[in-house]
Design a protein around this motif. Structure first.
Motif, PDB file in Angstrom:
ATOM      1  N   UNK A 145       0.823  -1.204   0.000  1.00 27.78           N
ATOM      2  CA  UNK A 145       0.000   0.000   0.000  1.00 27.78           C
ATOM      3  C   UNK A 145       0.863   1.262   0.000  1.00 27.78           C
ATOM      4  N   UNK A 146       1.989   1.212   0.714  1.00 34.86           N
ATOM      5  CA  UNK A 146       2.899   2.352   0.731  1.00 34.86           C
ATOM      6  C   UNK A 146       3.441   2.612  -0.672  1.00 34.86           C
ATOM      7  N   UNK A 147       3.863   1.548  -1.356  1.00 36.44           N
ATOM      8  CA  UNK A 147       4.398   1.708  -2.712  1.00 36.44           C
ATOM      9  C   UNK A 147       3.327   2.231  -3.661  1.00 36.44           C
ATOM     10  N   UNK A 148       2.074   1.737  -3.502  1.00 46.17           N
ATOM     11  CA  UNK A 148       0.983   2.242  -4.338  1.00 46.17           C
ATOM     12  C   UNK A 148       0.791   3.737  -4.120  1.00 46.17           C
ATOM     13  N   UNK A 149       0.781   4.157  -2.853  1.00 40.89           N
ATOM     14  CA  UNK A 149       0.550   5.565  -2.547  1.00 40.89           C
ATOM     15  C   UNK A 149       1.660   6.443  -3.111  1.00 40.89           C
ATOM     16  N   UNK A 150       2.908   6.004  -2.977  1.00 40.64           N
ATOM     17  CA  UNK A 150       4.028   6.785  -3.509  1.00 40.64           C
ATOM     18  C   UNK A 150       3.905   6.948  -5.025  1.00 40.64           C
ATOM     19  N   UNK A 151       3.568   5.856  -5.704  1.00 35.21           N
ATOM     20  CA  UNK A 151       3.409   5.925  -7.157  1.00 35.21           C
ATOM     21  C   UNK A 151       2.261   6.844  -7.541  1.00 35.21           C
ATOM     22  N   UNK A 152       1.147   6.762  -6.794  1.00 35.82           N
ATOM     23  CA  UNK A 152      -0.005   7.616  -7.072  1.00 35.82           C
ATOM     24  C   UNK A 152       0.346   9.087  -6.883  1.00 35.82           C
ATOM     25  N   UNK A 172      -9.505   1.209  -3.936  1.00 34.73           N
ATOM     26  CA  UNK A 172     -10.380   1.874  -4.918  1.00 34.73           C
ATOM     27  C   UNK A 172      -9.781   3.134  -5.511  1.00 34.73           C
ATOM     28  N   UNK A 173      -9.152   3.976  -4.649  1.00 35.50           N
ATOM     29  CA  UNK A 173      -8.608   5.221  -5.183  1.00 35.50           C
ATOM     30  C   UNK A 173      -7.475   4.953  -6.162  1.00 35.50           C
ATOM     31  N   UNK A 174      -6.735   3.860  -5.946  1.00 39.00           N
ATOM     32  CA  UNK A 174      -5.667   3.496  -6.884  1.00 39.00           C
ATOM     33  C   UNK A 174      -6.222   3.109  -8.240  1.00 39.00           C
ATOM     34  N   UNK A 175      -7.272   2.284  -8.251  1.00 41.69           N
ATOM     35  CA  UNK A 175      -7.887   1.888  -9.523  1.00 41.69           C
ATOM     36  C   UNK A 175      -8.490   3.092 -10.245  1.00 41.69           C
ATOM     37  N   UNK A 176      -9.114   4.010  -9.468  1.00 39.91           N
ATOM     38  CA  UNK A 176      -9.696   5.204 -10.094  1.00 39.91           C
ATOM     39  C   UNK A 176      -8.622   6.053 -10.755  1.00 39.91           C
ATOM     40  N   UNK A 185     -34.869  23.359   6.663  1.00 37.69           N
ATOM     41  CA  UNK A 185     -35.589  22.803   7.801  1.00 37.69           C
ATOM     42  C   UNK A 185     -34.707  22.521   9.004  1.00 37.69           C
ATOM     43  N   UNK A 186     -33.433  22.828   8.893  1.00 40.46           N
ATOM     44  CA  UNK A 186     -32.502  22.568   9.995  1.00 40.46           C
ATOM     45  C   UNK A 186     -32.079  23.876  10.647  1.00 40.46           C
ATOM     46  N   UNK A 187     -31.763  23.801  11.928  1.00 43.42           N
ATOM     47  CA  UNK A 187     -31.267  24.975  12.637  1.00 43.42           C
ATOM     48  C   UNK A 187     -29.749  25.083  12.534  1.00 43.42           C
ATOM     49  N   UNK A 188     -29.084  23.934  12.674  1.00 46.58           N
ATOM     50  CA  UNK A 188     -27.629  23.912  12.594  1.00 46.58           C
ATOM     51  C   UNK A 188     -27.179  22.737  11.742  1.00 46.58           C
ATOM     52  N   UNK A 189     -26.102  22.931  10.993  1.00 48.33           N
ATOM     53  CA  UNK A 189     -25.552  21.872  10.140  1.00 48.33           C
ATOM     54  C   UNK A 189     -24.032  21.831  10.303  1.00 48.33           C
ATOM     55  N   UNK A 190     -23.470  20.700   9.916  1.00 48.26           N
ATOM     56  CA  UNK A 190     -22.018  20.555   9.833  1.00 48.26           C
ATOM     57  C   UNK A 190     -21.647  20.508   8.356  1.00 48.26           C
ATOM     58  N   UNK A 191     -20.706  21.338   7.947  1.00 46.81           N
ATOM     59  CA  UNK A 191     -20.291  21.422   6.547  1.00 46.81           C
ATOM     60  C   UNK A 191     -19.029  20.577   6.351  1.00 46.81           C
ATOM     61  N   UNK A 192     -19.023  19.762   5.301  1.00 50.81           N
ATOM     62  CA  UNK A 192     -17.866  18.939   4.959  1.00 50.81           C
ATOM     63  C   UNK A 192     -17.530  19.130   3.495  1.00 50.81           C
ATOM     64  N   UNK A 193     -16.244  19.238   3.202  1.00 55.64           N
ATOM     65  CA  UNK A 193     -15.757  19.295   1.822  1.00 55.64           C
ATOM     66  C   UNK A 193     -14.828  18.106   1.618  1.00 55.64           C
ATOM     67  N   UNK A 194     -15.055  17.336   0.551  1.00 54.56           N
ATOM     68  CA  UNK A 194     -14.267  16.132   0.317  1.00 54.56           C
ATOM     69  C   UNK A 194     -13.844  16.054  -1.145  1.00 54.56           C
ATOM     70  N   UNK A 195     -12.550  15.870  -1.357  1.00 60.08           N
ATOM     71  CA  UNK A 195     -12.001  15.600  -2.691  1.00 60.08           C
ATOM     72  C   UNK A 195     -11.953  14.093  -2.869  1.00 60.08           C
ATOM     73  N   UNK A 196     -12.763  13.581  -3.784  1.00 57.42           N
ATOM     74  CA  UNK A 196     -12.930  12.133  -3.951  1.00 57.42           C
ATOM     75  C   UNK A 196     -12.088  11.628  -5.104  1.00 57.42           C
ATOM     76  N   UNK A 197     -11.176  10.712  -4.817  1.00 58.60           N
ATOM     77  CA  UNK A 197     -10.354  10.109  -5.868  1.00 58.60           C
ATOM     78  C   UNK A 197     -11.199   9.294  -6.837  1.00 58.60           C
TER      79      UNK A 197
END
Length: 422
Positions: free
Chosen positions: A124-131, A163-167, A371-383
């Motif tokens: 997995x380390x080698x995959x990540x480095x190559x990616x 999955x992110x490697x295949x994508x 319809x909500x009073x409070x929310x949590x905002x999330x930003x995600x970069x999807x491989x």
């Protein structure tokens, strides 16, 4: 990388063994001297005790003085060495320690190698480095991209649960115009996310797109079969809908093309190619001799919502490809499950981005941000291009729940500053 790792591991094992074995082989001299000193004191004690016995028997000492001197002598020796202490146990203990040390020299390296082969994550380390290298490589450098894609493919085949490697491999093959290889990579992606129907559908949609490009725009049996696989999991998979629209348009079935493309606009209003899709719809209406309907503009900061400004930390900029999908979504504060109240889809090249999440981005009429009073905002970069979080995605969230309100408030800052590991 593998050679460097094992060199470093060997050095660390040698250092660990040195800590264990040094006391065994090099600290026995002091112990021997101490033992000799104790034995000399023991011999002196016994010699003096014998003298006292002789003096008492000869009548030189009376019984009271004899007993007093004997007790003083015993007390002095008690702090130094027990009367029955011998050198032999020390020697025996040292020999045992040496045996343990020699066994450690043989067992520790072998056990380390075996256990890392069983439970280590070097692949997995080698995959990540190559990616990471692929993510920072200029797309015009075809030769280097080809070499890196080959390395990544070998490592993914050896350890396919990534999955992110295949994508990334599929997208790279698309840039290299190796469409059959891209379709194969996206099918591997589908297998790796088979527990998530929507993500699997996206993977098959991407595979169908690669096959379509590979056939130079012909809807072959393989392309049709792959589209069916995608839509059997998600009838609104946008890549499949886009291909069906293109095919219908090329066959002059303009009404059918309009239906497919308008469906994309309904389910993915923030699709990166939404402008091209709307232009296709307009052209289809024109060829039908009809006036294109006016598209309702997305309300600008209308109603209750949250204005969000999304940025990416400098440390990740060189790791994120420009076409990586960016999801910005709001979830009810305190809710761990269920669909988000609002979702916007952009791409990494639009960062930093400012967007207002309101009811126009809702996924369901029953779940709206207004319809909500409070929310949590999330930003995600999807491989992988999937809204579901995957290891390797980059993400950031609001530090605390955000109040839902009208326009005019300062944007909520969300910084993408972490990479998901599980």
């Amino acid at each position: 990388m593998t050679e460097t790792f094992w060199i470093a591991a060997t050095v660390l094992i040698i250092l660990a063994l040195a800590f264990v074995l040094y006391p065994v082989f090099f600290h026995h001299t002091g112990a021997r001297k101490q033992a000799d000193r104790k034995n000399q004191n023991l011999l002196a004690y016994r010699s003096r005790m014998k003298e006292l016995d002789n003096e008492y028997e000869a009548g030189i000492l009376d019984e009271e003085n004899y007993r007093q001197l004997k007790e003083e002598l015993a007390g002095a020796m008690l702090d130094d060495v027990p009367e029955n202490e011998q050198l032999k146990p020390l020697i025996k203990g040292r020999r045992s320690a040496m045996v343990v040390g020699l066994v450690s020299i043989l067992v520790m390296p072998a056990a380390t190698f075996y256990l890392y082969q069983q439970w280590g994550a070097m692949d997995r380390v080698e995959q990540l480095i190559t990616m990471q290298k692929m993510g920072t490589t200029d797309a015009s450098r075809q030769e280097q991209m080809t070499e890196l894609s080959g390395q990544l493919r070998e490592r993914l085949e050896a350890s396919p649960d990534n999955p992110e490697g295949w994508a990334m491999l599929g997208r790279t093959y698309m840039r290299l115009e190796r469409y059959d290889d891209a379709a194969w990579a996206f099918r591997q992606l589908a297998d790796s996310v088979s527990e998530d129907d929507r993500s699997e559908a996206v993977a098959y949609g991407l595979a169908a797109q690669a096959l379509f490009f590979g056939s130079e725009g012909a809807m072959t049996e393989e392309v049709n079969a792959t589209i069916e696989q995608a839509r059997s999991l998600d009838p609104d998979e946008v890549n499949a809908l886009g291909l069906l629209g293109i095919n219908a348009f090329s066959q002059q079935n303009y009404r059918e093309a309009i239906e497919y493309w308008e469906r994309i606009g309904a389910v993915a209003p923030d699709h990166p190619q939404i402008a091209s899709i709307r232009e296709g719809i307009r052209e289809a209406y024109t060829r039908l001799g009809e006036e294109p309907p006016k598209l309702a503009a997305k309300p600008e900061a209308a109603g209750a919502g949250v204005t969000v400004r999304v940025t990416l930390v400098e440390a990740f900029r060189d790791q994120v490809p420009a076409d990586t999908t960016l999801f910005v979504f709001a979830r009810q504060a305190g809710a761990q499950q269920g669909p988000p109240l609002a979702v916007a889809r952009l791409t990494a090249d639009q960062l930093p981005a400012e967007i207002r999440l309101d009811d126009s981005y809702s996924m369901s009429p029953q779940a709206r941000i207004s319809g909500a009073e409070e929310v949590v905002i999330t930003a995600r970069l999807s491989r992988s291009g999937s809204v579901s979080a995957q290891p390797g995605d980059w993400q950031g969230s609001s530090e605390s729940p955000v109040a839902v309100g009208d326009a005019g408030k300062e944007p909520v800052s969300v910084v993408i500053d972490q990479q998901l590991t599980n």
